[in-house]
Motif scaffolding. Sequence first.
Motif, mmCIF file in Angstrom:
data_model
loop_
_atom_site.group_PDB
_atom_site.id
_atom_site.type_symbol
_atom_site.label_atom_id
_atom_site.label_comp_id
_atom_site.label_asym_id
_atom_site.label_seq_id
_atom_site.Cartn_x
_atom_site.Cartn_y
_atom_site.Cartn_z
ATOM 1 N N GLU A 110 -8.878 1.382 3.932
ATOM 2 C CA GLU A 110 -8.509 2.740 4.325
ATOM 3 C C GLU A 110 -8.479 3.623 3.079
ATOM 4 O OE1 GLU A 110 -4.709 5.154 6.295
ATOM 5 O OE2 GLU A 110 -4.772 2.952 6.317
ATOM 6 N N ARG A 111 -9.090 4.802 3.178
ATOM 7 C CA ARG A 111 -9.043 5.756 2.073
ATOM 8 C C ARG A 111 -7.853 6.699 2.242
ATOM 9 N NH1 ARG A 111 -13.011 5.541 -1.500
ATOM 10 N NH2 ARG A 111 -14.958 4.534 -0.836
ATOM 11 N N ASP A 112 -7.180 6.982 1.121
ATOM 12 C CA ASP A 112 -6.076 7.934 1.199
ATOM 13 C C ASP A 112 -6.590 9.348 0.917
ATOM 14 O OD1 ASP A 112 -6.215 8.340 -1.603
ATOM 15 O OD2 ASP A 112 -4.661 6.852 -2.016
ATOM 16 N N ARG B 149 0.857 -1.190 0.000
ATOM 17 C CA ARG B 149 0.000 0.000 0.000
ATOM 18 C C ARG B 149 0.892 1.238 0.000
ATOM 19 N NH1 ARG B 149 -4.414 1.229 4.679
ATOM 20 N NH2 ARG B 149 -4.839 -0.955 4.269
ATOM 21 N N LEU C 284 -6.868 -3.956 6.527
ATOM 22 C CA LEU C 284 -8.048 -3.138 6.753
ATOM 23 C C LEU C 284 -8.246 -2.168 5.601
ATOM 24 C CD1 LEU C 284 -7.443 -2.251 10.518
ATOM 25 C CD2 LEU C 284 -9.039 -3.967 9.636
ATOM 26 N N LEU D 229 -9.615 3.961 -2.223
ATOM 27 C CA LEU D 229 -9.818 2.982 -1.162
ATOM 28 C C LEU D 229 -8.814 1.845 -1.335
ATOM 29 C CD1 LEU D 229 -11.527 1.955 1.243
ATOM 30 C CD2 LEU D 229 -12.959 0.745 -0.441
#
Length: 337
Positions: free
Chosen positions: A53-55, A11, A51, A60
């Motif tokens: 998670e949006r940046d 990520r 999990l 997403l």
Amino acid sequence: MRIVLATETPRLPAERALSAPCGGVEIATALLVRAFARAGHDVTVLSGAALAERDADGVLWAPAAEGPADLVIANRAPKLFRALPQGRRVLWLHNPARYLKKPRHMWPLLLAWPRIVVLGGYHRSTLPRIVAGRAVEIPLAVAPPFDAGGQEQAVAPPPVAVFASNPMRGLDSLLALWAGRILPAVPEARLHVFSGPGVYAGDAKLAARVAPVLDRAANTPGVVLRGPQPREVLARQYARARAMLYLGDAGETFCLAVAEAQAMGLPCVLGLEGSVPERIADGETGVLAPDQDRFAEAAIRLLRDDAHWRALHRGALARSPGADWNEVAARFVELAR
């Protein structure tokens, strides 16, 4: 449009990818998904995250995606289509494609039967014949700050050359040429090597292979080992340098390092291996050398001849950085129509 991309890279949202040195695949992935999001698309990246998670760009990053999508992209590995939802399939390749011949790659590729995005003509030539007809060429774009281009330099810089690629891609041979041919002809010249073991810390085997080459660089006369640098620092150094020297490598399918150098107006002396000849206009923005003798001659001339440097410098600036990531993203979106 709903877009889902699956990748084996970690990520790495764009804001982090741009703030520290990282690999070409990682930054290309981050900037493509950011361009999708900024164009208003609903973007999910499957990257092995535990999990969701949006940046900061609204992308997403998630462990899984449910429901159909308009466009699904597997990054490098055809097996990733198994984790992707239904949608128009695209395989985005970054490395030479000969590995697709192996059954563990070919079977999921044939089952998915995606369009295959390659980065240029040389890259296309590495595809197995059975899937070559599925290919479309979408070159990469350079990342900020290189996308803004460089400024014309009123005075020719000192004889400083740069190397900013993987040390395993010809640095040993370049060091031998530098010490044996180039430095004796231009004793005041320096070769700055922007690479270091920190980039490979996540891969112990690669770090062990790279270490002896970097050690030789540190002990070669006229060579300055600078280590990996943020892009802002590289851009400034390119603006102060005289040439990028790179013999090329069969593993190069695009070569962002050369594209970034050219965007800043830095002339390049290149060998003919891999895709690097596609990045310059020979005799206008740099020099293509078919053998090591002519490579050394071209490097010596560029380091010594101000008028020759100025002509190639202006030629590189006139060519502009090329397409940006918004244009690259738009070409991917067209594959879903």
